[in-house]
Design a protein around this motif. Sequence first.
Motif, PDB file in Angstrom:
ATOM      1  N   UNK A   1       5.636  29.215 -30.602  1.00 33.09           N
ATOM      2  CA  UNK A   1       6.911  28.501 -30.752  1.00 33.09           C
ATOM      3  C   UNK A   1       6.656  26.998 -30.731  1.00 33.09           C
ATOM      4  N   UNK A   2       7.318  26.307 -31.651  1.00 34.38           N
ATOM      5  CA  UNK A   2       7.183  24.852 -31.674  1.00 34.38           C
ATOM      6  C   UNK A   2       7.822  24.246 -30.437  1.00 34.38           C
ATOM      7  N   UNK A   3       7.099  23.314 -29.815  1.00 31.90           N
ATOM      8  CA  UNK A   3       7.643  22.692 -28.603  1.00 31.90           C
ATOM      9  C   UNK A   3       8.906  21.908 -28.934  1.00 31.90           C
ATOM     10  N   UNK A   4       9.908  22.098 -28.099  1.00 35.35           N
ATOM     11  CA  UNK A   4      11.167  21.380 -28.284  1.00 35.35           C
ATOM     12  C   UNK A   4      11.548  20.737 -26.967  1.00 35.35           C
ATOM     13  N   UNK A   5      11.690  19.438 -26.981  1.00 40.43           N
ATOM     14  CA  UNK A   5      12.077  18.712 -25.774  1.00 40.43           C
ATOM     15  C   UNK A   5      13.384  17.980 -26.081  1.00 40.43           C
ATOM     16  N   UNK A   6      14.409  18.284 -25.305  1.00 33.83           N
ATOM     17  CA  UNK A   6      15.725  17.709 -25.544  1.00 33.83           C
ATOM     18  C   UNK A   6      16.227  17.072 -24.265  1.00 33.83           C
ATOM     19  N   UNK A   7      16.758  15.893 -24.390  1.00 32.20           N
ATOM     20  CA  UNK A   7      17.414  15.243 -23.261  1.00 32.20           C
ATOM     21  C   UNK A   7      18.862  14.979 -23.638  1.00 32.20           C
ATOM     22  N   UNK A   8      19.787  15.489 -22.847  1.00 30.35           N
ATOM     23  CA  UNK A   8      21.201  15.220 -23.058  1.00 30.35           C
ATOM     24  C   UNK A   8      21.671  14.388 -21.885  1.00 30.35           C
ATOM     25  N   UNK A   9      22.111  13.201 -22.167  1.00 32.45           N
ATOM     26  CA  UNK A   9      22.607  12.328 -21.109  1.00 32.45           C
ATOM     27  C   UNK A   9      24.039  11.958 -21.461  1.00 32.45           C
ATOM     28  N   UNK A  10      24.986  12.586 -20.796  1.00 31.79           N
ATOM     29  CA  UNK A  10      26.397  12.362 -21.074  1.00 31.79           C
ATOM     30  C   UNK A  10      26.885  11.255 -20.158  1.00 31.79           C
ATOM     31  N   UNK A  11      27.218  10.075 -20.681  1.00 30.89           N
ATOM     32  CA  UNK A  11      27.564   8.951 -19.808  1.00 30.89           C
ATOM     33  C   UNK A  11      28.807   9.191 -18.974  1.00 30.89           C
ATOM     34  N   UNK A  12      29.743   9.964 -19.481  1.00 31.62           N
ATOM     35  CA  UNK A  12      30.937  10.240 -18.690  1.00 31.62           C
ATOM     36  C   UNK A  12      31.501  11.576 -19.128  1.00 31.62           C
ATOM     37  N   UNK A  13      31.639  12.501 -18.192  1.00 30.85           N
ATOM     38  CA  UNK A  13      32.148  13.822 -18.527  1.00 30.85           C
ATOM     39  C   UNK A  13      33.648  13.740 -18.763  1.00 30.85           C
ATOM     40  N   UNK A  14      34.080  14.103 -19.955  1.00 27.30           N
ATOM     41  CA  UNK A  14      35.500  14.016 -20.292  1.00 27.30           C
ATOM     42  C   UNK A  14      36.310  14.981 -19.440  1.00 27.30           C
ATOM     43  N   UNK A  15      37.545  14.578 -19.172  1.00 21.93           N
ATOM     44  CA  UNK A  15      38.509  15.429 -18.480  1.00 21.93           C
ATOM     45  C   UNK A  15      38.081  15.842 -17.074  1.00 21.93           C
ATOM     46  N   UNK A  16      37.330  14.994 -16.399  1.00 21.22           N
ATOM     47  CA  UNK A  16      37.183  15.100 -14.951  1.00 21.22           C
ATOM     48  C   UNK A  16      37.512  13.736 -14.385  1.00 21.22           C
ATOM     49  N   UNK A  17      37.902  13.707 -13.138  1.00 18.14           N
ATOM     50  CA  UNK A  17      38.307  12.433 -12.525  1.00 18.14           C
ATOM     51  C   UNK A  17      37.083  11.758 -11.944  1.00 18.14           C
ATOM     52  N   UNK A  18      36.765  10.558 -12.428  1.00 22.23           N
ATOM     53  CA  UNK A  18      35.578   9.857 -11.981  1.00 22.23           C
ATOM     54  C   UNK A  18      34.506   9.869 -13.057  1.00 22.23           C
ATOM     55  N   UNK A  19      33.306   9.480 -12.706  1.00 18.86           N
ATOM     56  CA  UNK A  19      32.232   9.369 -13.683  1.00 18.86           C
ATOM     57  C   UNK A  19      31.024  10.186 -13.244  1.00 18.86           C
ATOM     58  N   UNK A  20      30.460  10.899 -14.191  1.00 21.60           N
ATOM     59  CA  UNK A  20      29.285  11.700 -13.908  1.00 21.60           C
ATOM     60  C   UNK A  20      28.469  11.876 -15.167  1.00 21.60           C
ATOM     61  N   UNK A  21      27.302  12.466 -15.027  1.00 24.67           N
ATOM     62  CA  UNK A  21      26.422  12.689 -16.177  1.00 24.67           C
ATOM     63  C   UNK A  21      25.642  13.971 -15.964  1.00 24.67           C
ATOM     64  N   UNK A  22      25.197  14.544 -17.029  1.00 27.59           N
ATOM     65  CA  UNK A  22      24.376  15.750 -16.985  1.00 27.59           C
ATOM     66  C   UNK A  22      23.090  15.476 -17.753  1.00 27.59           C
ATOM     67  N   UNK A  23      21.972  15.770 -17.141  1.00 31.13           N
ATOM     68  CA  UNK A  23      20.665  15.494 -17.736  1.00 31.13           C
ATOM     69  C   UNK A  23      19.902  16.803 -17.854  1.00 31.13           C
ATOM     70  N   UNK A  24      19.471  17.116 -19.052  1.00 30.71           N
ATOM     71  CA  UNK A  24      18.723  18.345 -19.299  1.00 30.71           C
ATOM     72  C   UNK A  24      17.366  18.023 -19.900  1.00 30.71           C
ATOM     73  N   UNK A  25      16.381  18.874 -19.617  1.00 31.16           N
ATOM     74  CA  UNK A  25      15.094  18.839 -20.309  1.00 31.16           C
ATOM     75  C   UNK A  25      14.766  20.269 -20.726  1.00 31.16           C
ATOM     76  N   UNK A  26      14.569  20.439 -21.991  1.00 30.92           N
ATOM     77  CA  UNK A  26      14.272  21.758 -22.539  1.00 30.92           C
ATOM     78  C   UNK A  26      12.914  21.703 -23.200  1.00 30.92           C
ATOM     79  N   UNK A  27      12.037  22.629 -22.839  1.00 35.77           N
ATOM     80  CA  UNK A  27      10.703  22.698 -23.428  1.00 35.77           C
ATOM     81  C   UNK A  27      10.443  24.111 -23.892  1.00 35.77           C
ATOM     82  N   UNK A  28      10.119  24.219 -25.165  1.00 35.76           N
ATOM     83  CA  UNK A  28       9.786  25.509 -25.756  1.00 35.76           C
ATOM     84  C   UNK A  28      10.846  26.562 -25.425  1.00 35.76           C
ATOM     85  N   UNK A  29      12.103  26.167 -25.600  1.00 39.49           N
ATOM     86  CA  UNK A  29      13.201  27.107 -25.413  1.00 39.49           C
ATOM     87  C   UNK A  29      13.525  27.415 -23.970  1.00 39.49           C
TER      88      UNK A  29
END
Length: 431
Positions: A1-29
């Motif tokens: 499988x081809x290596x896949x590295x993904x980073x998702x950095x959401x600066x502000x989660x919509x429809x929640x009160x306040x500010x937050x972020x979610x950070x993911x790292x995905x490697x080879x599925x």
Amino acid sequence: MTERRVTIDVPSLARVEGEGALHLKIEQGTLQHLQFKIYEPPRFFEKFLEGRHYSEVPDIVARICGICPVAYQVSAVNALESLFEVELTPWIKQMRRLLYCGEWIQSHSLHIHLLALPDYFHETTVLGLAAKQPDAVKRGFFIQEAGNRLIKFLGGRSVHPIGLQVGGFHKAPSLAEAAELHRYIESALPEAIAMAEWVARLDMPDEQQSFTSVALTSPHYPLETGRLKSDRGLDIGVDDYETYFTESQCPHSTALWSLLKGENYLVGPLARLNLNVNGLPPFLDRLLAKLGNPFPSQNMFHSMLARAVEVCFALHEASELLRNYKVPDTPSVPVRVKAGECCGWSEAPRGLLWHRYQVDAEGIIRAAKIVPPTSQNQARIEQDLAQSLQAFGLEHSDEALRLHSEKVIRNYDPCISCATHFLRFSAERSP
């Protein structure tokens, strides 16, 4: 499988009160790393309380949250009244419960219609949802108004109410006000039942997970008092909370994390219903039987139905409390101040809310600690996200993963601002 590295950095989660972020790292599925971040600055409310007179506490803590101010007020007065050995009248106890019903109704209705439902109709806001489901949205606002009116009835206003005090209330509403409110509550209950039936028909993901449900329990469905139990044997009083639950600083979040004996756990409507489903009034037993009662449930996506059921319960409870309303001789009882430490809790719409105060002989707050529901759910949210994203499929586009992640997070209705505490500061210095 081809290596896949993904980073998702959401600066502000919509429809929640306040500010937050979610950070993911995905490697080879495979999901290698996930962080649910709360990066909002500390709000210092616990420090604000230091040096204040106990009588100021209810109005100050109400400002922590515009959605659930009553919960902060009730947990605070429960703590202080236990220290001062206040003997509340039946009227005060009933009206505290009535006030709390209002908060559950308005908060749950807001969450269902403005925050969660758009996810299930591929919309990002309630405006898009209203174009597709106008009757459902109108019904939601009608039900929410019942909660707002209940809070205003006893609190003086529906946002940041000011009617509550240590020892009771500042004012007792009139019979005419109670009668008018009762009529509105009665008209809202059938609408809430229809809402619950409609929510139950939505196509929800079938994701079974293993988690510990934690909630207050009592002879009556818990709102403002009770013992704390879990579905894995916990059974404690309010003063024992810190023996079992610990808070610690998470490096990637400004909010503190709470764990039960080192493990994550769930608080909130699903946990409450899991532990108290047998304490519902008969009409809700019949409704749930009709809907194929899924409770107790280990599917977090059943949280929205749990909220709908609790709205029905709170409207019914409010109607019963208003039915024989009488104006009391006095809306409060005397308070005799004494020094000491005290704890109090209640079930906020989002889950258990625990307070601890140190008070001196003059009634001045010397220390305060507040543990809100969102900080208690944070570790559970991270584990849920990891499992749910794997089940959803990491091969989806980044945008699809983001939308699914937000859908999962909204099951918990996180109030990020409320979870941001004052942080202890330490420094290592070199000459």
